[in-house]
Design a protein around this motif. Structure first.
Motif, PDB file in Angstrom:
ATOM      1  N   ARG A 196      44.779  42.077  25.275  1.00 50.94           N
ATOM      2  CA  ARG A 196      44.589  42.556  26.646  1.00 50.94           C
ATOM      3  C   ARG A 196      44.048  41.420  27.509  1.00 50.94           C
ATOM      4  N   ARG A 197      44.918  40.930  28.360  1.00 55.52           N
ATOM      5  CA  ARG A 197      44.570  39.806  29.236  1.00 55.52           C
ATOM      6  C   ARG A 197      44.407  40.360  30.652  1.00 55.52           C
ATOM      7  N   ILE A 198      43.169  40.464  31.107  1.00 54.18           N
ATOM      8  CA  ILE A 198      42.886  41.089  32.404  1.00 54.18           C
ATOM      9  C   ILE A 198      42.460  40.018  33.405  1.00 54.18           C
ATOM     10  N   TYR A 199      43.115  40.035  34.547  1.00 51.00           N
ATOM     11  CA  TYR A 199      42.791  39.129  35.645  1.00 51.00           C
ATOM     12  C   TYR A 199      42.466  39.985  36.867  1.00 51.00           C
ATOM     13  N   THR A 200      41.543  39.500  37.671  1.00 54.17           N
ATOM     14  CA  THR A 200      41.198  40.249  38.879  1.00 54.17           C
ATOM     15  C   THR A 200      41.167  39.324  40.076  1.00 54.17           C
ATOM     16  N   LEU A 201      41.604  39.861  41.210  1.00 54.96           N
ATOM     17  CA  LEU A 201      41.499  39.158  42.487  1.00 54.96           C
ATOM     18  C   LEU A 201      40.226  39.555  43.210  1.00 54.96           C
ATOM     19  N   ASN A 202      39.478  40.485  42.610  1.00 49.65           N
ATOM     20  CA  ASN A 202      38.193  40.915  43.165  1.00 49.65           C
ATOM     21  C   ASN A 202      37.088  39.983  42.672  1.00 49.65           C
ATOM     22  N   TYR A 203      35.880  40.179  43.173  1.00 50.08           N
ATOM     23  CA  TYR A 203      34.807  39.218  42.918  1.00 50.08           C
ATOM     24  C   TYR A 203      33.745  39.724  41.938  1.00 50.08           C
ATOM     25  N   ASP A 204      33.965  40.892  41.350  1.00 56.41           N
ATOM     26  CA  ASP A 204      32.978  41.441  40.422  1.00 56.41           C
ATOM     27  C   ASP A 204      33.309  41.035  38.996  1.00 56.41           C
ATOM     28  N   ASN A 205      32.408  41.333  38.069  1.00 57.27           N
ATOM     29  CA  ASN A 205      32.700  41.142  36.637  1.00 57.27           C
ATOM     30  C   ASN A 205      32.263  42.385  35.870  1.00 57.27           C
ATOM     31  N   TRP A 206      32.651  43.554  36.404  1.00 54.40           N
ATOM     32  CA  TRP A 206      32.222  44.834  35.872  1.00 54.40           C
ATOM     33  C   TRP A 206      32.575  45.009  34.404  1.00 54.40           C
ATOM     34  N   LEU A 207      33.687  44.401  33.936  1.00 53.35           N
ATOM     35  CA  LEU A 207      34.158  44.688  32.591  1.00 53.35           C
ATOM     36  C   LEU A 207      33.180  44.238  31.512  1.00 53.35           C
ATOM     37  N   VAL A 208      32.398  43.198  31.798  1.00 48.03           N
ATOM     38  CA  VAL A 208      31.450  42.737  30.777  1.00 48.03           C
ATOM     39  C   VAL A 208      30.353  43.760  30.526  1.00 48.03           C
ATOM     40  N   ARG A 209      30.199  44.728  31.407  1.00 49.25           N
ATOM     41  CA  ARG A 209      29.196  45.783  31.210  1.00 49.25           C
ATOM     42  C   ARG A 209      29.693  46.849  30.247  1.00 49.25           C
ATOM     43  N   TYR A 210      30.998  46.935  30.083  1.00 48.72           N
ATOM     44  CA  TYR A 210      31.571  47.967  29.225  1.00 48.72           C
ATOM     45  C   TYR A 210      32.210  47.400  27.957  1.00 48.72           C
ATOM     46  N   ARG A 211      32.665  46.163  28.012  1.00 49.50           N
ATOM     47  CA  ARG A 211      33.370  45.556  26.890  1.00 49.50           C
ATOM     48  C   ARG A 211      32.984  44.085  26.799  1.00 49.50           C
ATOM     49  N   SER A 212      33.113  43.521  25.617  1.00 47.91           N
ATOM     50  CA  SER A 212      32.725  42.119  25.415  1.00 47.91           C
ATOM     51  C   SER A 212      33.918  41.188  25.571  1.00 47.91           C
ATOM     52  N   PHE A 213      34.687  41.385  26.627  1.00 46.37           N
ATOM     53  CA  PHE A 213      35.828  40.516  26.879  1.00 46.37           C
ATOM     54  C   PHE A 213      35.331  39.152  27.353  1.00 46.37           C
ATOM     55  N   PHE A 214      35.991  38.101  26.925  1.00 47.13           N
ATOM     56  CA  PHE A 214      35.626  36.739  27.301  1.00 47.13           C
ATOM     57  C   PHE A 214      35.919  36.514  28.781  1.00 47.13           C
ATOM     58  N   ASP A 215      34.913  35.993  29.521  1.00 46.75           N
ATOM     59  CA  ASP A 215      35.093  35.784  30.956  1.00 46.75           C
ATOM     60  C   ASP A 215      35.133  34.315  31.352  1.00 46.75           C
ATOM     61  N   GLY A 216      35.206  33.429  30.361  1.00 45.84           N
ATOM     62  CA  GLY A 216      35.303  32.005  30.642  1.00 45.84           C
ATOM     63  C   GLY A 216      34.009  31.232  30.495  1.00 45.84           C
ATOM     64  N   PHE A 217      32.888  31.954  30.270  1.00 45.75           N
ATOM     65  CA  PHE A 217      31.577  31.316  30.221  1.00 45.75           C
ATOM     66  C   PHE A 217      30.855  31.692  28.929  1.00 45.75           C
ATOM     67  N   ASP A 218      29.948  30.802  28.484  1.00 48.36           N
ATOM     68  CA  ASP A 218      29.144  31.125  27.308  1.00 48.36           C
ATOM     69  C   ASP A 218      27.893  31.890  27.727  1.00 48.36           C
TER      70      ASP A 218
END
Length: 418
Positions: A196-218
């Motif tokens: 599941r490769r999710i990209y957003t044009l919005n400015y939030d990072n809500w998904l890290v609150r629900y799932r441990s998807f990699f967001d590009g940062f350590d």
């Protein structure tokens, strides 16, 4: 000895836009409300032509585009908070370049020619507003130089946008987000079956609150560029247009993700130059319509590269709440040869308790037009859409769901995505 069955995962690329949170179950921030807030935002009691800076710019833009600015029904697809931001970017680039040009020796003026890349329409409008900005600059700091005032207004607007979105991003009891995570991602797009490769044009990072998807940062907030480039099979959530939690100085070595939104209004940084050598004000998000000017910087370029690779490699593309208004994004989407599912919210609202005369808003026709241009898709008439709550192109490759993201979409997913 029994051989272990190897499951080959499918790859799905999901792109979310501003309309992702337009349905009732989401506690989202809409374009119209954010535009209205910038129009009424007070900045150190500064006025332009007797109006708040945002209201002044909004009215000038409406008049420039031939729209009525006195009613809230003005079309936000033409003038909205991004248009206001973009105008300030152009005004800053023009005025700061001209100031540098006027200040340099005559022998340097040929090579320091400041007007390259400035759009004629905004040059025309710049001349209209220059006198009011100059008076406001003199009232505020006794100087007639315009671009520092433009920079300050711009920073306050970006600051307001990021902090407005922070409250939404921090809401862990968002029914729509929980449903998307727990029902759609966990059940319809199970980890065992999909990358599941999710990209957003919005400015939030809500998904890290629900799932441990990699967001590009350590965990320390440092960008992991090598993983973004090399690992295209991990579950991810990337911000193509920046994030409210980024602290960026247009310097690849100093981009960080922070735990809290910075006080952007209080930052004082020198500008850098964009693709056409136009001055750019540093910002953690790409707003306005100057997005390509900022795409060359890290980490935007990292995520843009990954997005391009995923579009080509994915078995299925899903867009949610994206209006197909960004040419650079559309160009990449057009590279896909697989199934495209567009989920948007086009249901006409009832008036005075009566059913709408038309089942759709005008936006659905514009969306179908864009899908036709991008994917060379030919759609049937409206009746076909009304029968199923969604429609597909005649070749079956492009599908358009017009009732927005939510339970109905999830329930029909198996049929739509076949």
């Amino acid at each position: 000895m029994t051989k272990k069955k190897i499951t080959i995962k499918k790859k799905i690329t999901i792109l979310t836009g501003a309309g992702f949170t337009s349905t009732d179950s989401f506690a989202g921030v809409e374009t119209a409300s954010l535009t209205d807030e910038l129009r009424t935002l007070s900045i150190h009691s500064i006025t332009l032509g007797g109006l708040m800076p945002g209201e002044y710019i909004y009215r000038k833009l409406c008049r420039h585009y031939g729209l009525e600015a006195t009613t809230p029904a003005t079309r936000t697809d033409v003038v909205n908070f991004e248009t206001i931001i973009h105008f300030l970017e152009e005004l800053y680039a023009f005025q700061s370049s001209r100031h540098s040009f006027d200040s340099c020796d005559a022998s340097d003026r040929t090579r320091n020619y400041p007007f390259k890349g400035i759009k004629p329409a905004f040059l025309e409008l710049s001349a209209v507003v220059e006198a009011d900005f100059k008076r406001a600059s003199e009232d505020f700091n006794s100087e007639s130089i315009i671009y520092p005032l433009v920079s300050m207004i711009y920073r306050y607007f970006i600051h307001h946008i990021t902090h407005k979105l922070e409250a939404f991003n921090s809401n862990e009891r968002n029914a729509g987000m929980e449903l998307f995570s727990n029902d759609f991602l966990s059940i319809r797009l199970q980890e065992s079956d999909y990358t599941r490769r999710i990209y957003t044009l919005n400015y939030d990072n809500w998904l890290v609150r629900y799932r441990s998807f990699f967001d590009g940062f350590d965990e320390d907030g440092r960008l992991i560029g090598s993983k973004i480039f090399s690992d295209t099979n991990c579950d991810c959530h990337y911000n193509l247009h920046g994030c409210i939690y980024w602290d960026t100085f247009i310097d690849p070595d100093r981009v960080r993700k922070e735990a809290k939104v910075a006080n952007y209004a209080g930052q004082v940084q020198s500008s850098d130059n964009g693709l056409n050598r136009e001055p750019l004000i540093p910002t953690p998000i790409i707003s306005g319509y100057n997005k390509m000017q900022r795409m060359k910087y890290s980490p935007f370029l990292h995520f843009y590269y990954a997005f391009q690779k995923d579009i080509i490699e994915s078995d299925l593309i899903l867009t949610i709440g994206y209006g197909f208004g960004d040419t650079h994004v559309n160009n990449l989407l057009s590279l896909s040869t697989k199934t495209i599912v567009a989920c948007n919210h086009f249901v006409a609202q009832p008036k005075d308790g009566k059913p709408p005369i038309k089942p759709f808003t005008e936006d659905i026709y514009q969306c179908r037009h864009e899908l036709t241009n991008i994917f060379e898709a030919e759609f049937p008439d409206d009746y076909y859409f009304l029968k199923k709550d969604w429609g597909e192109s005649k070749d079956g490759r492009v599908r358009l769901w017009w009732k927005g993201i939510g339970q109905e979409f999830y329930d029909n997913w198996d049929e739509i995505s076949i």
